[in-house]
Design a protein around this motif. Structure first.
Motif, PDB file in Angstrom:
ATOM      1  N   GLU A 205       0.837  -1.195   0.000  1.00 49.25           N
ATOM      2  CA  GLU A 205       0.000   0.000   0.000  1.00 49.25           C
ATOM      3  C   GLU A 205       0.872   1.246   0.000  1.00 49.25           C
ATOM      4  N   TRP A 209      -2.569   5.801   1.085  1.00 51.92           N
ATOM      5  CA  TRP A 209      -3.599   4.842   1.503  1.00 51.92           C
ATOM      6  C   TRP A 209      -3.416   4.455   2.967  1.00 51.92           C
ATOM      7  N   TYR A 216      -9.038   6.337   9.127  1.00 46.97           N
ATOM      8  CA  TYR A 216     -10.292   5.593   9.235  1.00 46.97           C
ATOM      9  C   TYR A 216     -10.358   4.841  10.562  1.00 46.97           C
ATOM     10  N   ASP A 292     -13.647 -10.510   9.149  1.00 44.48           N
ATOM     11  CA  ASP A 292     -14.403 -10.448   7.897  1.00 44.48           C
ATOM     12  C   ASP A 292     -15.486  -9.381   7.979  1.00 44.48           C
ATOM     13  N   ALA A 295     -13.805  -6.037   7.801  1.00 41.83           N
ATOM     14  CA  ALA A 295     -13.337  -5.763   6.439  1.00 41.83           C
ATOM     15  C   ALA A 295     -14.502  -5.376   5.528  1.00 41.83           C
ATOM     16  N   THR A 296     -15.641  -6.085   5.728  1.00 38.07           N
ATOM     17  CA  THR A 296     -16.811  -5.743   4.923  1.00 38.07           C
ATOM     18  C   THR A 296     -17.297  -4.331   5.250  1.00 38.07           C
ATOM     19  N   ARG A 298     -15.506  -1.967   6.483  1.00 33.24           N
ATOM     20  CA  ARG A 298     -14.502  -1.008   6.022  1.00 33.24           C
ATOM     21  C   ARG A 298     -14.642  -0.753   4.517  1.00 33.24           C
ATOM     22  N   ASP A 299     -14.814  -1.827   3.758  1.00 32.46           N
ATOM     23  CA  ASP A 299     -14.979  -1.658   2.309  1.00 32.46           C
ATOM     24  C   ASP A 299     -16.233  -0.851   1.997  1.00 32.46           C
ATOM     25  N   THR A 300     -17.306  -1.150   2.736  1.00 28.88           N
ATOM     26  CA  THR A 300     -18.554  -0.423   2.489  1.00 28.88           C
ATOM     27  C   THR A 300     -18.404   1.053   2.830  1.00 28.88           C
ATOM     28  N   ARG A 301     -17.768   1.302   3.960  1.00 27.96           N
ATOM     29  CA  ARG A 301     -17.592   2.692   4.372  1.00 27.96           C
ATOM     30  C   ARG A 301     -16.674   3.452   3.420  1.00 27.96           C
ATOM     31  N   LEU A 302     -15.610   2.812   2.985  1.00 27.89           N
ATOM     32  CA  LEU A 302     -14.716   3.490   2.059  1.00 27.89           C
ATOM     33  C   LEU A 302     -15.399   3.753   0.715  1.00 27.89           C
ATOM     34  N   THR A 303     -16.256   2.814   0.312  1.00 27.08           N
ATOM     35  CA  THR A 303     -17.020   3.048  -0.913  1.00 27.08           C
ATOM     36  C   THR A 303     -17.958   4.236  -0.742  1.00 27.08           C
TER      37      THR A 303
END
Length: 608
Positions: A205, A209, A216, A292, A295-296, A298-303
């Motif tokens: 990374e 990032w 975050y 998991d 991570a889900t 985190r991905d949703t929030r970053l999106t």
């Protein structure tokens, strides 16, 4: 007596002037002004303090010498950026807040987090049920007494094969609460070996990032959690009583639990009973970290943050565009109005933004109309002042000549004639001042008094009765022609509209022959009421139909005494009618052969 005959009469009675040497003439104002050197504007400064020995004047009598604070000058629109506009800042704040409120709610995601957590726990419970079925079929042995129990070694091997696929930690407890198998513990030649899962390899990374990820984690670690979790702890010698879900599983009921692993991490656990023919032989505890889920989330929030960043950029750009179409034109209008106020002359104009077709265009048009109205009003005031000075100067000149002459005349008859001239001039000045005062008050009164419905029928009848009752025998007859049963209500004030009707009737009477007829006719035409006043006089010269409404214009009948009218009656009447949205005009009455048989004044008023 005409103005020319009055001047001849005064010259005939004027005595020769004295032959004494004339006094040196005092230079006029403009001559003195020209002779003096130009003087700079005095600067306001504090008054020097008086010495103690001298008497100090009262503070109320001392002139004000304090310098006033200058008015803050507004920056011109061309040098003012959008960020300096309070309107721009308000638009940005409101639009950004409208975007941030739902975004922050989505970032918090308590419902989504709980649903993910529940799904993982159900999955873990299902996995535990499959594992317990495998253990009940392969790891159970029958004792010599006929009882069934779990075989520790066989159970350990079965658990190791099962967790190699699921990557979860499995622990098996006997009904007595003793731990007999743990997928993280292996038996080897050297004793018990503890297995510790290695963390995943860090991806390659960038520093940006990593900074975003660190920010975050720092922010969301401090967000309030929807539930308070118990910390996850492992004793040196584990027992079933250390875990609530295992106790429930030994009672024959599957259970799940979530614990806090520290640093924002979670441990998910599910305990299921190991049963054979409905006999509880032990309890299987499956645990896994909640990485998991995190991570889900985190991905949703970053999106959401990425989409929100794009939306925020678009919102800021649109807000700036909106502000540029609102704030900058308003600043231009305000600066132009300020320049019109400060600058001399009429070169500065309000920008014409009416092509926009919106409220700012309407504001631009209104400001332009207001500016033009102010200029017209100033022109009218200037013209009115000049007309007043001219009209007052004539009787004052005559009065001065008469006063200078009467002081030198000794004949009583001559003095009586001169005193008569003086009295006429004084009465003429009185009439002029009264009419001028009335004319100057009309504008202010029209702006203060709100128009009300006025019964024009009763007003016309009242004026006709007054002139009929007070007229002489040779006075013209006042006749009316009004529709029956119609009040003829118009917008205005009764006193001012009554003044208009009286002025028109008085003007018609003065031009009508003895025993003539003055007729007032009123009719309703659409949304307007039209009142006409007709006489049988000589009419109006064709080139004077508009001039008769000018201030101080006087076209009187032959033989009428000079100075009995100020020439403001028709001008005041027109001013009043137009203030109420109507109109006043004049025309000549003609017979079938085209001969003038009188004059007609037409008043158009707005119906109430």
């Amino acid at each position: 007596m005409s103005e020319a005959s009055r001047s001849d009469e005064l010259e005939r009675w004027r005595l020769p002037l004295s032959t004494a040497p004339a006094k040196p003439k005092k230079p006029g104002f403009w001559q003195r002004r020209k002779a003096l050197p130009p003087r700079a504007e005095p600067e306001l400064r504090a008054a020097p303090r008086a010495p103690a020995a001298k008497a100090v004047a009262s503070p109320q009598l001392q002139p004000a010498t304090r310098k006033e604070k200058p008015r803050e000058r507004r920056l011109p629109a061309s040098s003012r950026s959008l960020w300096q506009s309070p309107l721009t800042r308000r638009i940005l704040v409101l639009n950004i807040m409208a975007l941030l409120v739902p975004v922050l709610g989505l970032l918090y995601l308590p419902t989504y987090r709980d649903s993910l957590l529940q799904s993982e726990l159900e999955l873990l419970k299902t996995e535990g049920s499959l594992f317990s079925g495998a253990l009940a079929s392969s790891g159970v042995a029958t004792t010599t007494l006929g009882d069934e129990k779990l075989v520790p070694e066989t159970s350990r091997q079965t658990i190791r094969r099962l967790v190699d696929v699921s990557k979860t930690r499995a622990r098996l407890f006997t009904p007595d609460g003793i731990l007999i198998a743990d997928s993280f513990l292996l038996s080897g030649p050297g004793g018990i070996v503890t297995i510790t899962p290695l963390p995943p390899l860090d991806p390659n990374e960038s520093l940006v990032w990593k900074w975003i990820a660190g920010a975050y984690d720092w922010v969301f670690d401090r967000l309030p959690n929807s539930r308070i979790l118990k910390p996850y702890q492992e004793a040196a010698v584990q027992n079933a009583t250390d875990y609530e879900e295992v106790v429930k599983a030994l009672d024959g009921e599957a259970a799940t639990f979530v614990r806090d692993a520290g640093k924002g991490k979670m441990i998910l656990s599910a305990a299921v009973p190991v049963q054979r023919y409905r006999q509880v032989l032990g309890a299987l505890l499956l645990t896994k970290p909640g990485d998991d889920i995190e991570a889900t989330l985190r991905d949703t929030r970053l999106t959401i943050l990425g989409v929100s960043g794009i939306a925020l950029g678009v919102t800021v750009l649109l807000s700036l565009y909106l502000s540029s179409t609102i704030a900058l034109p308003i600043h231009r209008l305000a600066d132009a109005a300020d320049r019109v106020r400060r600058d001399k002359g009429r070169q500065k104009q309000i920008p014409d933004l009416s092509a926009r077709g919106d409220e700012i265009g309407d504001l631009s048009g209104a400001l332009r109309d207001m500016t033009e109205a102010v200029w017209r009003r100033m022109d009218a005031i200037e013209g009115f002042a000049a007309d007043v000075a001219h009209e007052i100067k004539n009787p004052l000149t005559s009065l001065r000549s008469a006063v200078e002459t009467v002081a030198r005349v000794e004949d009583p008859q001559q003095q009586k004639k001169l005193m008569s001239i003086i009295l006429d001039d004084v009465q003429r000045l009185d009439r002029l001042i009264t009419d001028i005062s009335d004319a100057s008050r009309i504008d202010a009164e029209m702006s203060r008094v709100e128009a009300q419905p006025v019964n024009l029928r009763d007003l016309v009848l009242a004026v006709a009765d007054i002139y009929t009752a007070t007229g002489r025998e040779s006075a013209p007859v006042i006749a009316t022609d009004l529709p029956d049963g119609d009040a003829l209500a118009v917008l205005g004030t009764e006193s001012r509209l009554g003044q208009v009707v009286r002025n028109l009737v008085a003007n018609a009477i003065s031009f009508s022959p003895p025993k003539g007829t003055v007729v007032m006719v009123a009719r309703r035409v659409g949304r307007q009421i039209i009142l006409t006043v007709e006489d049988e006089g000589p009419g109006i010269p064709a080139d004077k139909l508009n001039a008769i409404f000018e201030r101080f214009y006087s076209e009187r009948p032959k033989g009428e005494k000079f100075g009995t009218h100020s020439g403001l009656g028709l001008s005041i009447s027109k001013q009043i009618v137009e203030a109420y949205g109507g109109s006043l005009k004049a025309e000549n009455r003609t017979d079938a052969s085209g001969q003038i048989i009188g004059a007609r004044f037409i008043v158009t008023l707005v119906m109430a």
